[in-house]
Design a protein around this motif. Structure first.
Motif, PDB file in Angstrom:
ATOM      1  N   THR A 247       7.648   8.176  -4.205  1.00 44.88           N
ATOM      2  CA  THR A 247       7.743   9.639  -4.305  1.00 44.88           C
ATOM      3  C   THR A 247       8.929  10.150  -3.483  1.00 44.88           C
ATOM      4  O   THR A 247       9.703  11.010  -3.925  1.00 44.88           O
ATOM      5  CB  THR A 247       6.436  10.285  -3.772  1.00 44.88           C
ATOM      6  OG1 THR A 247       5.350   9.659  -4.441  1.00 44.88           O
ATOM      7  CG2 THR A 247       6.398  11.778  -3.978  1.00 44.88           C
ATOM      8  N   ARG A 248       9.099   9.613  -2.296  1.00 40.99           N
ATOM      9  CA  ARG A 248      10.206  10.068  -1.438  1.00 40.99           C
ATOM     10  C   ARG A 248      11.558   9.662  -2.039  1.00 40.99           C
ATOM     11  O   ARG A 248      12.511  10.429  -2.027  1.00 40.99           O
ATOM     12  CB  ARG A 248      10.042   9.503  -0.033  1.00 40.99           C
ATOM     13  CG  ARG A 248       8.787  10.045   0.677  1.00 40.99           C
ATOM     14  CD  ARG A 248       8.701   9.542   2.089  1.00 40.99           C
ATOM     15  NE  ARG A 248       9.838   9.965   2.878  1.00 40.99           N
ATOM     16  CZ  ARG A 248      10.350   9.271   3.890  1.00 40.99           C
ATOM     17  NH1 ARG A 248       9.818   8.134   4.248  1.00 40.99           N
ATOM     18  NH2 ARG A 248      11.385   9.726   4.557  1.00 40.99           N
ATOM     19  N   VAL A 249      11.618   8.429  -2.555  1.00 41.57           N
ATOM     20  CA  VAL A 249      12.880   7.957  -3.148  1.00 41.57           C
ATOM     21  C   VAL A 249      13.212   8.800  -4.381  1.00 41.57           C
ATOM     22  O   VAL A 249      14.363   9.192  -4.605  1.00 41.57           O
ATOM     23  CB  VAL A 249      12.777   6.446  -3.497  1.00 41.57           C
ATOM     24  CG1 VAL A 249      13.928   6.006  -4.395  1.00 41.57           C
ATOM     25  CG2 VAL A 249      12.758   5.603  -2.222  1.00 41.57           C
ATOM     26  N   GLU A 250      12.180   9.114  -5.151  1.00 38.81           N
ATOM     27  CA  GLU A 250      12.367   9.919  -6.372  1.00 38.81           C
ATOM     28  C   GLU A 250      13.003  11.266  -6.018  1.00 38.81           C
ATOM     29  O   GLU A 250      13.968  11.688  -6.642  1.00 38.81           O
ATOM     30  CB  GLU A 250      10.996  10.154  -6.992  1.00 38.81           C
ATOM     31  CG  GLU A 250      10.986  10.177  -8.495  1.00 38.81           C
ATOM     32  CD  GLU A 250       9.566   9.878  -8.982  1.00 38.81           C
ATOM     33  OE1 GLU A 250       9.433   9.005  -9.842  1.00 38.81           O
ATOM     34  OE2 GLU A 250       8.599  10.511  -8.470  1.00 38.81           O
ATOM     35  N   ALA A 251      12.449  11.907  -4.994  1.00 42.00           N
ATOM     36  CA  ALA A 251      12.968  13.222  -4.588  1.00 42.00           C
ATOM     37  C   ALA A 251      14.409  13.088  -4.094  1.00 42.00           C
ATOM     38  O   ALA A 251      15.274  13.932  -4.384  1.00 42.00           O
ATOM     39  CB  ALA A 251      12.077  13.815  -3.494  1.00 42.00           C
ATOM     40  N   PHE A 252      14.674  12.007  -3.362  1.00 43.93           N
ATOM     41  CA  PHE A 252      16.015  11.779  -2.821  1.00 43.93           C
ATOM     42  C   PHE A 252      17.020  11.584  -3.961  1.00 43.93           C
ATOM     43  O   PHE A 252      18.085  12.205  -3.993  1.00 43.93           O
ATOM     44  CB  PHE A 252      15.962  10.541  -1.920  1.00 43.93           C
ATOM     45  CG  PHE A 252      17.239  10.202  -1.205  1.00 43.93           C
ATOM     46  CD1 PHE A 252      17.856  11.131  -0.362  1.00 43.93           C
ATOM     47  CD2 PHE A 252      17.836   8.956  -1.354  1.00 43.93           C
ATOM     48  CE1 PHE A 252      19.035  10.806   0.314  1.00 43.93           C
ATOM     49  CE2 PHE A 252      19.005   8.626  -0.690  1.00 43.93           C
ATOM     50  CZ  PHE A 252      19.605   9.554   0.146  1.00 43.93           C
ATOM     51  N   ILE A 253      16.647  10.736  -4.905  1.00 53.17           N
ATOM     52  CA  ILE A 253      17.549  10.465  -6.034  1.00 53.17           C
ATOM     53  C   ILE A 253      17.742  11.728  -6.878  1.00 53.17           C
ATOM     54  O   ILE A 253      18.844  12.043  -7.311  1.00 53.17           O
ATOM     55  CB  ILE A 253      17.002   9.293  -6.887  1.00 53.17           C
ATOM     56  CG1 ILE A 253      17.128   7.995  -6.091  1.00 53.17           C
ATOM     57  CG2 ILE A 253      17.741   9.180  -8.219  1.00 53.17           C
ATOM     58  CD1 ILE A 253      16.551   6.775  -6.772  1.00 53.17           C
ATOM     59  N   GLU A 254      16.666  12.458  -7.031  1.00 52.84           N
ATOM     60  CA  GLU A 254      16.748  13.687  -7.825  1.00 52.84           C
ATOM     61  C   GLU A 254      17.726  14.667  -7.176  1.00 52.84           C
ATOM     62  O   GLU A 254      18.530  15.292  -7.848  1.00 52.84           O
ATOM     63  CB  GLU A 254      15.358  14.306  -7.927  1.00 52.84           C
ATOM     64  CG  GLU A 254      15.214  15.178  -9.139  1.00 52.84           C
ATOM     65  CD  GLU A 254      13.738  15.453  -9.446  1.00 52.84           C
ATOM     66  OE1 GLU A 254      13.498  16.103 -10.461  1.00 52.84           O
ATOM     67  OE2 GLU A 254      12.853  15.029  -8.667  1.00 52.84           O
ATOM     68  N   SER A 255      17.670  14.743  -5.844  1.00 54.69           N
ATOM     69  CA  SER A 255      18.567  15.682  -5.157  1.00 54.69           C
ATOM     70  C   SER A 255      20.017  15.246  -5.354  1.00 54.69           C
ATOM     71  O   SER A 255      20.907  16.078  -5.525  1.00 54.69           O
ATOM     72  CB  SER A 255      18.224  15.785  -3.668  1.00 54.69           C
ATOM     73  OG  SER A 255      18.574  14.581  -3.017  1.00 54.69           O
TER      74      SER A 255
ATOM     75  N   GLU B 293       0.797  -1.227   0.000  1.00 55.31           N
ATOM     76  CA  GLU B 293       0.000   0.000   0.000  1.00 55.31           C
ATOM     77  C   GLU B 293       0.828   1.274   0.000  1.00 55.31           C
ATOM     78  O   GLU B 293       0.407   2.295  -0.526  1.00 55.31           O
ATOM     79  CB  GLU B 293      -0.942   0.010   1.213  1.00 55.31           C
ATOM     80  CG  GLU B 293      -2.182  -0.828   0.954  1.00 55.31           C
ATOM     81  CD  GLU B 293      -2.934  -1.155   2.219  1.00 55.31           C
ATOM     82  OE1 GLU B 293      -2.748  -0.431   3.230  1.00 55.31           O
ATOM     83  OE2 GLU B 293      -3.695  -2.142   2.209  1.00 55.31           O
ATOM     84  N   ASP B 294       1.993   1.229   0.633  1.00 56.58           N
ATOM     85  CA  ASP B 294       2.779   2.475   0.714  1.00 56.58           C
ATOM     86  C   ASP B 294       3.803   2.585  -0.420  1.00 56.58           C
ATOM     87  O   ASP B 294       4.692   3.444  -0.381  1.00 56.58           O
ATOM     88  CB  ASP B 294       3.468   2.593   2.084  1.00 56.58           C
ATOM     89  CG  ASP B 294       4.402   1.421   2.375  1.00 56.58           C
ATOM     90  OD1 ASP B 294       4.464   0.502   1.546  1.00 56.58           O
ATOM     91  OD2 ASP B 294       5.062   1.431   3.429  1.00 56.58           O
ATOM     92  N   MET B 295       3.707   1.720  -1.427  1.00 57.21           N
ATOM     93  CA  MET B 295       4.720   1.758  -2.494  1.00 57.21           C
ATOM     94  C   MET B 295       4.758   3.118  -3.195  1.00 57.21           C
ATOM     95  O   MET B 295       5.825   3.650  -3.471  1.00 57.21           O
ATOM     96  CB  MET B 295       4.483   0.641  -3.505  1.00 57.21           C
ATOM     97  CG  MET B 295       5.135  -0.646  -3.041  1.00 57.21           C
ATOM     98  SD  MET B 295       5.094  -1.948  -4.255  1.00 57.21           S
ATOM     99  CE  MET B 295       6.508  -1.622  -5.284  1.00 57.21           C
ATOM    100  N   GLY B 296       3.587   3.669  -3.452  1.00 61.88           N
ATOM    101  CA  GLY B 296       3.519   4.948  -4.161  1.00 61.88           C
ATOM    102  C   GLY B 296       4.180   6.053  -3.340  1.00 61.88           C
ATOM    103  O   GLY B 296       4.989   6.843  -3.851  1.00 61.88           O
TER     104      GLY B 296
END
Ligand code: BJ8
Length: 437
Positions: A417-425, A410-413
Motif C-alpha cells: 500500500t505504501r509503495v503504491e502510494a509512492f509510485i502513484e505520486s 506478514e507486512d507485505m500488504g
C-alpha cells in the motif's frame, strides 16, 4: 536439483529433515517470484541454474576444494578481505542469512529485537541446515554493529569464528589498527593452508576479485544508466548480486559479462522490460541476503522498476577496486587492499557524509524518479543514518520513501500500500497513467 545429495548433507552433519523443509519452501517461492517474469534475458538461465544447485552442485565443488586442503570461509559482511582467501585458492562465500525459516531457532538464544540477518544466519547454524556454514573451516565475523559482534561470541561455541575488528572511524590511527587486523586475517588463512601466502598468489586473488567487481559494475550501469530502457528487471539484477557471494568467481565473471553483452544488445534494439514511463527507483540501505526478494517483488508488481541497489549486496560491494600496478611486494598489495576496504561506506562509520554525496550523484546519473530507503528491522546504524540521508534528499526535492521490515511475509500488504502510494505520486508528477505490471 539434478540429483540426490543426502549423503553429502549427512557428511556435513546436517539436519536432513529440516533441510528438506527449507528446500521445499524455496522451491515454492522461486518460480512464483522469478520464473513468472516476462521477457527475461536468455543469459538469466545460468543464474536460475545456479539457484537450483545452490545447495547441491556448488557444495560439491567447494567440498572438492576442502579435500585439497584449501580454506573455506563463510561470511556475513563485505569487509572480509576475500582476495586473501581466493589467493590461497580457497573459497569465500556468503552464508545463508536472508530467510525467516531459521529465526525461531535463533530466538531461543538471541533477543527477538535484533536484526533478522543476524538471527537468520545464527539460526542456520543452530539448525544445521546451511551446507555452506557446515562446510566452512571458520566463519568470518566483524565488529560492524553491536548485535553482530556479541553474536560472534555465542556462535564461536558452535562453529570456529574469526573476528576482525573494523574500526568505525577512518582516521590515521584507525587505519593502523585495521591494517594489523588484515595481517592477522592473512595469518589465520595461512594457519588453515599451512603455508605462507606469496606475493604472486595474493596478486592473482586480487585480480580475480577485481574482474568480478568490474563485471558487476558493468551490469549495474547497464541496469540504470539508460533513462528510457531498463533491459533487465530489478529482481533479476538483485539475484545476480546475491549469487556473486556463492558462485565460483571466475565462472561468475564470465557469465555476468555474457549477460551484459546481451543487455547491450537489448539497449541497442530498444528492448526494455518496462514501458518508458514506469517510475525508476533506486533502493538504498541494508543488504538483502538470499532469498530476501520481498521489496523488489512488491515494487515490480506494483508498477515501479528498481534500477540498482546502494547496498552491500549491490553497488557498495563493487564500486571500488584494488590497484595492483606498481606493487612490488606483499606489503604494497596489503596497503592497496586497505585503501580499497576503507572506501566502504557502511553506516557503521561516523561520520559518513561521503555515502550521502554518492547517493545523490547516483540518483542524478541514473535519472531515477525516486528512492526507497530500506532498513532491516532493528538495524540501528542504517535506521539512524536514514535521518541524515533523507534530509539531504528532501532538500534536493528527491522523492523518498523509508521502509523498515524483516523477513516475514506478514507486512507485505502494508508495504504494498505504501509503495503504491509512492509510485502513484511519482507517476502523477511525471504526468503518466499509473499502472501495475
Ligand atoms: S559493510 S552493511 S555487510 S556490516 S547485521 S549492520 S543489517 S544490524 S549487514 Fe553489513 Fe558489512 Fe556494513 Fe555491509 Fe544492520 Fe543487521 Fe548489523 Fe547489518
Amino acid at each position: 536439483m539434478s540429483k540426490d545429495y543426502t549423503q553429502m548433507y549427512k557428511s556435513l552433519d546436517m539436519d536432513i529433515e529440516k533441510h528438506n523443509e527449507l528446500l521445499a519452501i524455496l522451491g515454492e517461492i522461486y518460480p512464483e517470484f522469478y520464473l513468472k517474469q516476462e521477457n527475461r534475458p536468455k543469459a538469466m538461465e545460468y543464474f536460475d541454474y545456479v539457484i537450483s544447485e545452490v545447495h547441491g552442485k556448488r557444495i560439491e565443488e567447494i567440498l572438492e576444494k576442502k579435500k585439497e586442503g584449501k580454506p573455506l570461509v563463510g561470511t556475513f559482511c563485505i569487509f572480509i578481505p576475500e582476495e586473501i582467501v581466493i589467493g590461497a585458492k580457497g573459497v569465500c562465500y556468503g552464508l545463508c542469512g536472508g530467510a525467516e525459516f531459521s529465526i525461531p531457532d535463533a530466538e531461543r538464544d538471541l533477543p527477538r529485537n535484533i536484526c533478522p540477518l543476524i538471527k537468520s544466519g545464527y539460526g542456520f547454524k543452530v539448525q544445521r541446515t546451511c551446507p555452506y556454514t557446515q562446510a566452512s573451516d571458520f566463519i568470518y565475523g566483524e565488529t560492524s554493529c553491536e548485535a553482530k559482534k556479541k553474536t560472534w561470541e555465542i556462535l564461536d561455541d558452535l562453529h570456529p569464528t574469526h573476528v576482525m575488528h573494523i574500526p568505525q572511524m577512518k582516521r590515521t590511527k584507525e587505519k593502523v589498527l585495521w591494517k594489523s587486523e588484515m595481517y592477522d586475517f592473512k595469518k589465520h588463512i595461512e594457519s588453515v593452508t599451512g603455508k605462507e601466502l606469496t606475493f604472486e598468489e595474493l596478486k592473482i586473488g586480487i585480480e580475480i576479485v577485481n574482474n568480478k567487481r568490474k563485471a558487476m559494475l558493468r551490469l549495474d550501469e547497464l541496469r540504470g544508466m539508460y533513462p528510457d530502457i531498463v533491459p533487465i528487471s530489478g529482481k533479476d539484477g538483485l539475484l545476480v548480486n546475491q549469487i556473486s557471494f556463492y558462485d565460483d568467481p571466475e565462472r561468475f565473471t564470465q557469465k555476468v559479462n555474457e549477460l551484459c553483452d546481451e543487455l547491450e544488445e537489448r539497449i541497442k534494439n530498444n528492448i526494455s522490460v518496462i514501458s518508458k514511463d514506469t517510475p525508476r527507483i533506486m533502493v538504498l540501505g541494508t543488504p538483502m541476503a538470499l532469498p530476501n526478494w520481498k521489496l523488489h517483488h512488491i515494487v515490480e508488481t506494483t508498477g515501479g522498476a528498481i534500477i540498482n541497489e546502494e547496498a552491500c549486496i549491490g553497488n557498495r560491494y563493487y564500486k571500488d577496486n584494488i590497484e595492483t600496478k606498481g606493487a612490488e611486494n606483499i606489503d604494497d598489495l596489503m596497503e592497496n587492499m586497505l585503501e580499497r576496504y576503507m572506501k566502504i561506506d557502511c553506516a557503521c562509520f561516523t561520520p559518513n557524509e561521503g555515502r550521502i554525496d554518492k547517493i545523490i550523484k547516483m540518483y542524478k546519473d541514473r535519472k531515477a524518479d525516486g528512492i526507497i530507503y530500506y532498513s532491516l528491522s532493528f538495524c540501528h546504524t542504517y535506521n539512524v543514518e536514514s535521518k541524515k540521508v533523507i534530509d539531504r534528499l528532501q532538500a534536493q526535492n528527491i522523492p523518498v520513501l523509508k521502509i523498515e521490515s524483516d523477513y516475514s511475509m506478514e507486512d507485505m500488504g502494508q508495504i504494498k500500500t505504501r509503495v503504491e502510494a509512492f509510485i502513484e505520486s511519482m507517476s502523477f508528477k511525471n504526468n503518466v497513467k499509473f499502472k501495475g505490471f
